[in-house]
Design an enzyme around this catalytic site. Structure first.
Site, PDB file in Angstrom:
ATOM      1  N   LYS A  79       1.666  -1.199  10.321  1.00 18.72           N
ATOM      2  CA  LYS A  79       2.686  -0.348   9.688  1.00 18.72           C
ATOM      3  C   LYS A  79       3.630  -1.203   8.853  1.00 18.72           C
ATOM      4  CE  LYS A  79       6.087   3.176  11.110  1.00 18.72           C
ATOM      5  NZ  LYS A  79       6.669   3.878  12.276  1.00 18.72           N
ATOM      6  N   SER A 154       6.808   8.863  12.160  1.00 20.90           N
ATOM      7  CA  SER A 154       6.818   8.132  10.917  1.00 20.90           C
ATOM      8  C   SER A 154       5.598   7.239  10.706  1.00 20.90           C
ATOM      9  CB  SER A 154       8.073   7.275  10.812  1.00 20.90           C
ATOM     10  OG  SER A 154       8.104   6.321  11.823  1.00 20.90           O
ATOM     11  N   SER A 178       7.425   8.461  16.853  1.00 20.30           N
ATOM     12  CA  SER A 178       6.685   8.103  15.643  1.00 20.30           C
ATOM     13  C   SER A 178       5.310   7.499  15.819  1.00 20.30           C
ATOM     14  CB  SER A 178       7.541   7.147  14.797  1.00 20.30           C
ATOM     15  OG  SER A 178       8.669   7.832  14.340  1.00 20.30           O
TER      16      SER A 178
END
Lengths: 501, 498, 90
Positions: A79, A154, A178
């Protein structure tokens, strides 16, 4: 055999035994990325050359008989909230669009030491603020199961990446859900470890007392493999736990007899999609069939979770994001002398931040600034911290009676892109089932437990007491031996990903 | 209530409080392993943590906390059993994170005192309360470039993250001189403890002062002028001068306006040393809402009484006790003790060694103050490097006491010892000084008496002081004579004459 | 509030932001329902204490690395626009 058909565990075994080379694996996934990413937008940055060079060196070492790390040859997506020294790290924000950190995050170092092959950085909601990956400055991510829908957020990029087999595993971060919520919406498995289990050093901070990094993969077993590598004490993170890291992969093969799973009736209130409710109840049945017992428990403060989270997180975030001011790194607005500001310096701050941050980030900074300001601190931030203690107490009380808490991870399956973007509050409520885990600091995992009639994944969440990762992984793994939801692939992905003529 | 300041006895009391920041003498910064050495080229002692790069995290320097604890214990503070850090949020380019990690509502120590006594006795004992001592990180340096037309500010973050102890006093000081003396005592204390080198020129000690006047009114009420904070004082002398100036200025403003505290906001003024004035600074917008909240990246710290005791036991004596000890043990005056202690622990050690060897504190103190310190001041250097060690000096003094030579001769020998590194005995030899034996001395005196009948007659007639004229003759005959002895012998001889 | 957060908001943004924030603040005021008089705040989910490091130097970045992402620098210093008046805070 196709690398994309293998689990991460089988893939690293194949590389170790020489049945597959690291280069073969890496190339196979890089090709899938090339194929799919245009339509899905899971990646912000793909490092083809770097990944192949890394894979090549692993193969050279393997051929000369040198020892290899436990993840040798495994392509991993990271990420874009985690710092990588050799690749831009943007947190999906314009304010860090060209930022290159001079160091690797602790987790990234661990992955490299384990000989994983980092192929690129995944898309996310800007600064991890969001539940749909629509808050990225570089375009939304599309759910591989239905491109018109959001993957969740997210860590939407990491979730979509794994769901579309662009890599076998990905690293995400979880502040209020997330990892778990996008895993649920994308039909994959995602684990948020106990707070402090994985070092936050090098993770671009959103809310420091809530953030945790965790693995996302097709199965609990694969998550266990990655967690073994990334978990552990880091003296460079004062909040890092010193407890020894168990060999999670060797703790999976245990029956569930005697394990007590809690079920929270309040979770099934109106607002929970009926198909999701059905999928979740069926999951409880599977666990029962596996030998666990299910007990109704009360979590009296569950309904205050979102409000508490949306005070604690923005307050910490408003402070964590103060460093993005155009002074020492990141975007700086070009100077435009203006009498609207008291000094050129203040103008630089205000305009750089106005240009660099998206609307959701600005909202949360404003909210956090307000809630910490003098006169309001007691009513908002301090109050939220008190409710946080009550929420944690709910968990401590519940875990006196049960070993795990099961339930939905999301009130609905994947929603349409654009459906909630007009109403920030509606978007906040997607975190309903996940925020309390972070507030209490305990661990949680989500995995698929079914599909809607229209073919969208339904996620199931398990939460455990602090350091309960072995039980979370073992229970999920057992579930995945008794079902095959986690093996399903998005249909028509090939067709959907083919470039239009 | 004392009348205060200037030569003209004006009817007000000056109220002064100080806020002192000292850099702790650690090798590395408070939250990272960057060096804290002074004088490095810009931005060479920085890392992701002190640069505030994304993803960086702080980890507390154990030695810094220990030194801060020492300082607080020496200042007689109560140590909190549970302490934590907080974020102080504000934007400034020398603060890369956009917040300073400091302590807000649970500092690690509170409620101490530090007394200063002026050994000259011009100012009475002054007991200054300490509100709190807390531990925080320093900001970097910003330098405004006046010359270049672009008006850029240059930022050096070497200093960012250096451990600081903030010491806040009660407004217990009553004059600028008291303030200077108190600061001297604080500096001495912290240097003795090894907590900080308190060097204002290098920025390891910084002071801000808060000052106002209390003016008794005819109706018995006390009127108070608005408190002014003074910044930018670069030495203790500047602090005193700035406070003198400010006191006078405030008195002038009072007489004109009778403006009292509370009606105007607290003013900040900067001291301009060359011009000798304070100037009002631009009023800070939003009067600093720092939005303090607990630092989530650090965990709290607990201090047990056992840990306090352990730190106390390795603390060593503070200057006030060293002074008292010297006065009591060696019977020297408070003034002398003060001079010695002010020179630092090493000089005190030298003194005590010397005094022990010769068995006399006063003589040791005199030699140190007059000869050793004078030499050190002239040539520079430290007492540790001083070539004449206590044992060598003691040997010299012993021979003076034995009457081998007088003090002025001894000084010459001392200079030779300094220059050559020789012992007293070797220096005497190399200078060709031979001690004149008593028999030889008597014979010499008889010779001089015989050669100077006039002086003999004067002495016989009652003018003993005339004997002094004989010394010069004696020295011409033999430069090594001890003048005192010669005088005594001559007078005895003359008395024995008929 | 925007000034405190150093965020420049344009007029059209200001209106939207104000109403959005009002809604959010209204929502979080839900917490007022709860009686928390005897509850201590929970700032850290961990109960950890006393985490330290030794006073041992570790390598710093080179000046080039430190300045590598700086929007403006002169090879030695970070450069920012002029600050009017004296330092920002204590």
């Amino acid at each position: 055999m196709q690398p994309a058909d293998l689990s991460a565990i089988d893939l690293v075994a194949a590389v170790r035994q020489g049945d597959l080379s690291a280069v073969q694996c890496t190339e196979a996934f890089l090709n899938r990325i090339q194929y799919c990413n245009g339509a899905i937008n899971a990646f912000l940055n793909v490092d083809r050359a770097g990944a192949l060079a890394c894979a090549e060196s692993i193969d050279v070492r393997r051929r000369s008989g040198q020892p290899l790390g436990p993840l040798a040859g495994l392509p991993v997506a990271v990420k874009d909230a985690l710092c990588t020294a050799d690749l831009p790290t943007t947190a999906a924000s314009k304010i860090l669009e060209n930022f290159r950190p001079p160091y690797d995050a602790f987790v990234v170092s661990r992955l490299r030491q384990a000989d994983a092959v980092i192929v690129g950085k995944t898309n996310m909601d800007e600064f991890a603020m969001g539940g749909s990956n629509e808050n990225s400055a570089f375009g939304p991510v599309h759910n591989p199961w239905d491109f018109s829908r959001a993957p969740g957020g997210s860590s939407g990029g990491s979730a979509a990446c794994v769901a579309a087999d662009m890599t076998p595993v990905a690293i995400g971060s979880d502040t209020g859900g997330s990892i778990r919520q996008p895993a649920g919406l994308c039909g994959i498995t995602g684990l948020k470890p106990t707070y402090g289990r994985v070092s936050r050093r090098g993770l671009i901070a959103f809310a420091s007392s809530l953030d945790q990094i965790g693995p996302m993969a097709r199965s609990a077993a694969d998550c266990a493999l990655v967690l073994e590598t990334i978990a552990g004490h880091d003296p460079g993170d004062s909040t890092s736990l010193t407890d020894a890291v168990p060999r999670y992969t060797s703790l999976l093969e245990q029956p569930l007899a005697g394990v007590r799973v809690g079920r929270v009736p309040e979770h099934f209130a109106a607002g929970l999609d009926p198909e999701v409710a059905k999928g979740v109840e069926e999951a409880f049945a599977v666990l029962k069939a596996a030998g666990a017992t299910v007990h109704d428990i009360a979590m009296p403060h569950a309904k205050y979770g979102v409000a508490t989270y949306y005070l604690v997180a923005p307050c910490e975030a408003s402070s964590n994001l103060a460093r993005y001011d155009g002074a020492h790194y990141g975007h700086r607005a070009s100077a435009k002398p203006s009498s609207a500001f008291e000094s050129p310096l203040i103008e630089m701050y205000c305009r750089s931040r106005a240009e660099g941050f998206g609307p959701e980030v600005k909202r949360r900074i404003m909210l956090g600034t307000y809630a910490l300001s003098s006169g309001y601190y007691d009513a908002y931030y301090a109050k939220a911290l008190k409710v946080r203690r009550l929420i944690r107490q709910d968990y401590l009380d519940a875990f006196e009676h049960v070993d795990l808490i099961g339930g939905p991870v999301s009130a609905t399956p994947a929603f349409k892109l654009g459906e909630k973007t007009g109403d920030p509050l509606a978007m906040y409520l997607v975190d309903l089932y996940t925020v309390s885990t972070n507030l209490a600091g305990v661990g949680g995992i989500s995995f698929p437990c079914g599909f809607t009639k229209s073919g969208l994944p339904i996620g199931f969440q398990l939460q455990a007491p602090a350091l309960g990762e072995p039980l979370l992984l073992r229970a999920s793994d057992r579930f995945q031996r008794l079902t095959d939801w986690h093996l399903r692939r998005p249909p028509n992905l090939t067709a959907l990903c083919t470039p239009k003529g | 209530m004392n009348a205060s300041t200037s030569e003209t006895q004006v009817p007000f009391t000056t109220i002064i409080g100080l806020e002192v920041h000292v850099q702790l003498q650690t090798l590395t910064k408070l939250f990272c392993g960057c060096s804290t050495a002074f004088g490095a080229p810009p931005n060479t002692q920085v890392c992701p943590v002190c640069l505030g790069l994304p993803g960086s995290l702080p980890v507390m320097n154990q030695r810094a906390f220990r030194l801060a604890l020492k300082a607080a214990l020496a200042l007689d503070c109560n140590i909190a059993s549970f302490t934590k850090w907080d974020r102080k949020n504000y934007f400034y380019p020398d603060l890369p994170k956009g917040y300073q990690i400091s302590q807000f509502d649970l500092p690690f120590s509170m409620d101490g005192t530090l007394e200063v006594i002026d050994p000259k006795g011009t100012i009475g004992p002054c007991r200054v309360g300490i509100v709190r001592v807390h531990l925080e990180e320093d900001a970097g340096k910003s330098m405004h470039d006046e010359t270049a037309g672009s008006g850029d500010t240059r930022i050096d973050l070497n200093r960012a993250g250096t451990p600081l102890c903030e010491i806040v006093t009660q407004p217990d000081l009553r004059s600028p001189q008291e303030a200077r003396l108190w600061l001297n005592e604080l500096k001495l204390l912290l240097v003795y403890l090894g907590v900080s080198d308190c060097n204002m020129q290098e920025g390891s000690l910084r002071v801000d002062a808060n000052v106002n006047l209390h003016i008794p009114q005819p109706d018995g009420r006390i009127a108070k002028t608005p408190i002014v904070e003074i910044k930018n004082m670069n030495s203790f002398r500047s602090v005193e001068r700035a406070l003198v100036y400010e006191t006078t200025r405030q008195w002038g403003v009072w007489q004109e306006t009778h403006a009292e505290m509370g009606k105007t906001p607290k003013q900040t003024r900067g001291w301009d040393d060359p011009a000798g004035v304070t100037r009002a600074q631009r009023h800070k917008e939003e009067s600093s809402d720092y939005r303090y909240f607990p630092e989530p990246d650090l965990v709290p710290v607990t201090v047990s009484s056992a840990q306090q005791a352990a730190v106390r036991s390795e603390m060593g004596e503070p200057p006030v006790r060293v002074r008292k000890g010297l006065e009591t043990r060696w019977k020297i005056s408070a003034y002398d003790a003060d001079v010695l202690v002010n020179q630092g622990r090493q000089l005190v050690d030298y003194f005590e060694e010397l005094a022990t060897l010769i068995g006399d504190g006063k003589i040791a103190s005199n030699w140190l103050q007059q000869d050793v310190l004078r030499t050190l001041n002239e040539r520079g250097g430290t007492i540790e490097d001083f070539p004449v060690r206590p044992a060598a000096l003691a040997e010299l003094i012993a021979r003076v006491n034995a009457g081998d030579f007088d003090t002025s001769r001894a000084r010459e020998i001392f200079s030779e010892m300094l220059a050559s590194g020789r012992s007293a005995a070797d220096a005497v030899l190399s200078m060709g000084i031979a001690v004149v034996g008593d028999d030889e001395l008597v014979a010499l005196c008889r010779d001089i008496l015989a050669a100077n009948p006039k002086i003999v007659a004067d002495v016989k007639g009652g003018k003993e002081q005339a004997a002094a004229g004989l010394i010069g003759h004696a020295k011409k005959k033999n430069p090594n004579i001890n003048p005192g002895k010669v005088r005594t012998i001559c007078i005895d001889l003359i008395r024995a004459m008929q | 509030m925007a000034a405190l957060a150093r965020l420049a908001l344009f007029d059209h943004e200001l209106a939207t932001m104000t109403s959005e924030l009002s809604n959010i603040v209204g929502f979080v005021s839900l917490l007022e329902e709860l009686d928390t008089t005897n509850v201590d705040p929970l700032a850290h989910p961990l109960d950890a204490e006393n985490v330290f490091r030794d006073d041992v130097p570790s390598p710093s970045l080179s000046t080039a690395e430190a300045l590598q992402s700086a929007p403006r620098h002169d090879g030695q210093y970070f450069l920012v626009p002029a600050v009017l008046g004296e330092s920002g805070a204590a």
